[in-house]
Design a protein around this motif. Structure first.
Motif, mmCIF file in Angstrom:
data_model
loop_
_atom_site.group_PDB
_atom_site.id
_atom_site.type_symbol
_atom_site.label_atom_id
_atom_site.label_comp_id
_atom_site.label_asym_id
_atom_site.label_seq_id
_atom_site.Cartn_x
_atom_site.Cartn_y
_atom_site.Cartn_z
ATOM 1 N N GLN A 88 41.382 26.084 30.713
ATOM 2 C CA GLN A 88 40.844 26.337 30.718
ATOM 3 C C GLN A 88 40.398 25.802 33.026
ATOM 4 O O GLN A 88 39.964 26.663 33.362
ATOM 5 C CB GLN A 88 39.404 27.040 30.646
ATOM 6 N N VAL A 89 41.359 25.062 32.445
ATOM 7 C CA VAL A 89 40.400 24.116 34.246
ATOM 8 C C VAL A 89 41.301 24.942 35.466
ATOM 9 O O VAL A 89 42.506 24.853 35.470
ATOM 10 C CB VAL A 89 41.743 22.733 33.767
ATOM 11 N N GLY A 90 40.191 24.790 36.265
ATOM 12 C CA GLY A 90 41.104 25.235 37.973
ATOM 13 C C GLY A 90 40.756 26.875 37.437
ATOM 14 O O GLY A 90 41.204 27.787 38.820
ATOM 15 N N LYS A 91 40.567 27.664 36.711
ATOM 16 C CA LYS A 91 40.667 28.669 36.544
ATOM 17 C C LYS A 91 40.353 29.262 37.581
ATOM 18 O O LYS A 91 38.574 29.573 38.508
ATOM 19 C CB LYS A 91 40.464 29.702 35.590
ATOM 20 N N LEU A 92 40.037 30.513 38.569
ATOM 21 C CA LEU A 92 40.351 31.477 39.356
ATOM 22 C C LEU A 92 39.760 32.902 38.827
ATOM 23 O O LEU A 92 41.240 33.509 38.600
ATOM 24 C CB LEU A 92 41.115 31.266 40.233
ATOM 25 N N ILE A 93 39.185 33.397 38.956
ATOM 26 C CA ILE A 93 39.134 34.829 38.845
ATOM 27 C C ILE A 93 38.252 35.632 39.867
ATOM 28 O O ILE A 93 37.976 35.374 40.322
ATOM 29 C CB ILE A 93 37.761 35.403 37.688
ATOM 30 N N MET A 94 39.464 36.796 40.558
ATOM 31 C CA MET A 94 39.100 37.367 41.361
ATOM 32 C C MET A 94 39.335 38.431 41.766
ATOM 33 O O MET A 94 39.671 39.945 40.780
ATOM 34 C CB MET A 94 40.064 36.872 42.554
ATOM 35 N N ASP A 95 37.225 39.021 42.375
ATOM 36 C CA ASP A 95 37.581 40.410 41.686
ATOM 37 C C ASP A 95 38.151 41.025 43.020
ATOM 38 O O ASP A 95 37.604 40.305 44.158
ATOM 39 C CB ASP A 95 36.368 40.508 41.008
ATOM 40 N N TRP A 96 38.734 42.225 42.722
ATOM 41 C CA TRP A 96 39.136 42.947 44.352
ATOM 42 C C TRP A 96 39.076 44.611 44.310
ATOM 43 O O TRP A 96 38.491 45.252 43.705
ATOM 44 C CB TRP A 96 40.807 42.675 44.751
ATOM 45 N N SER A 97 39.715 44.943 45.289
ATOM 46 C CA SER A 97 38.635 47.140 45.900
ATOM 47 C C SER A 97 39.561 47.078 46.777
ATOM 48 O O SER A 97 40.247 46.425 47.439
ATOM 49 C CB SER A 97 37.575 47.235 46.335
ATOM 50 N N ALA A 98 39.950 48.254 47.094
ATOM 51 C CA ALA A 98 41.119 48.931 47.775
ATOM 52 C C ALA A 98 40.469 50.271 47.985
ATOM 53 O O ALA A 98 39.793 50.978 46.889
ATOM 54 C CB ALA A 98 42.494 49.069 47.029
#
Length: 318
Positions: free
Chosen positions: A308-318
């Motif tokens: 889990q260390v440093g995990k990034l969860i990035m939401d996006w739209s287009a």
């Protein structure tokens, strides 16, 4: 006919099979092109074929090995309009053309017309081989066709991309992995000033993610690892989070280009998500990572101890 042999054999005596193809004129005769093969056919009368125009062909067999092909007409994806409104008359001697809007809302141009017309005239139409002919004015008061509705707004597509850490490490003492538990490939992350050394820590995520290219980042969550028992670990500490531009360890320290964004980490912190500013989005989407720098002296668990260390969860739209 070679390409249609199997089809003919499947037609019961007296039965008919329908095929779709195109018309072709070789300079002497018209042919029906079916499945890429030109064949001789009879043509329903009257019919005005168009070179390359789409046609419907019926095949009939008598059950004795003989069959016939009949072109019953052309076809279009949508019906031709029967009325319209003249928009512009372009005189050019014998080649005068008229621009009109059909009742389907489509603009057409023709040099075939009977009579004379002015912009705004409602008109009757007939079609020959996909070419319109204006055959007269509509004498009764006609309402112009309504303007086509505006196109719907483009659909908004959304998604989420998760980035796992491919490497984490500490820069200090003149290189990577030379401090405390970061040594020997331990990949622990430290930041601050301690024992005469300035330390910075970084997390790396590998190459840019295609799923994030050209997207608008709408949310960013970053998993801060569990705190190590170093420095003033019994007191809350404010860490300074930045975005850096490296996808892997560079030759020197990373280039921190966005931030800092300050977060308070409590004593005994066991890890958790924090929402990062959206200004971090472009750098992270381009293959950058996360870094911490500045006092106080603090350490965090290695990614080798917890995925889990440093995990990034990035939401996006287009």
């Amino acid at each position: 006919m070679v390409a249609l042999t199997g089809t003919m054999g499947e037609i019961p005596p007296g039965g008919t099979s329908r095929e779709f193809g195109t018309a072709y004129f070789d300079g002497a005769e018209w042919w029906a092109v079916i499945r890429g093969k030109p064949i001789m056919a009879r043509w329903l009368d009257p019919i005005q074929p168009l070179q390359g125009g789409k046609i419907v062909v019926d095949f009939t067999t008598d059950g004795k090995g003989l069959s016939s092909a009949l072109v019953i007409g052309g076809y279009t994806d949508q019906p031709r309009p029967s009325t319209g409104i003249a928009q512009e008359v372009i005189p050019a001697g014998l080649a005068t053309t008229i621009v009109f809007i059909g009742s389907d809302g489509v603009t057409y141009t023709t040099d075939r017309f009977i009579g004379s017309y002015s912009p705004g005239d409602p008109i009757y139409l007939t079609w020959d081989a996909a070419t319109p002919t204006i055959i007269g004015k509509i004498q009764s008061q006609a309402t112009p066709p309504p303007a086509p509705p505006p196109p719907p707004p483009p659909a908004v597509v959304t998604g989420t991309e998760t980035l796992l850490v491919t490497a984490s490490d500490t820069w200090g003492v003149g290189g990577w992995g030379r401090w405390a538990k970061s040594q020997n490939g331990g990949e622990y992350v430290y930041s601050g000033f301690w024992a005469g050394q300035t330390l910075t820590g970084s997390w790396f995520y590998g190459a840019p993610r295609p799923a994030l290219q050209g997207k608008t980042i709408t949310a960013i969550k970053f998993w801060i690892p569990a705190r190590e028992p170093v420095g003033s670990n019994n007191a809350a500490a404010t860490i300074h989070i930045c975005a850096h531009t490296s996808s892997a360890r560079p030759g020197g320290d990373v280039a921190r280009v966005v931030g800092p964004f300050d977060v308070v980490v409590d004593p005994g912190f066991q890890g958790g998500y924090v929402n990062l500013p959206l200004t971090f989005g472009p750098t992270l989407a381009a293959g950058g990572g996360i870094s911490i720098a500045g006092d106080p002296y603090i350490g965090f668990l290695s990614r080798l101890k917890d995925p889990q260390v440093g995990k990034l969860i990035m939401d996006w739209s287009a």
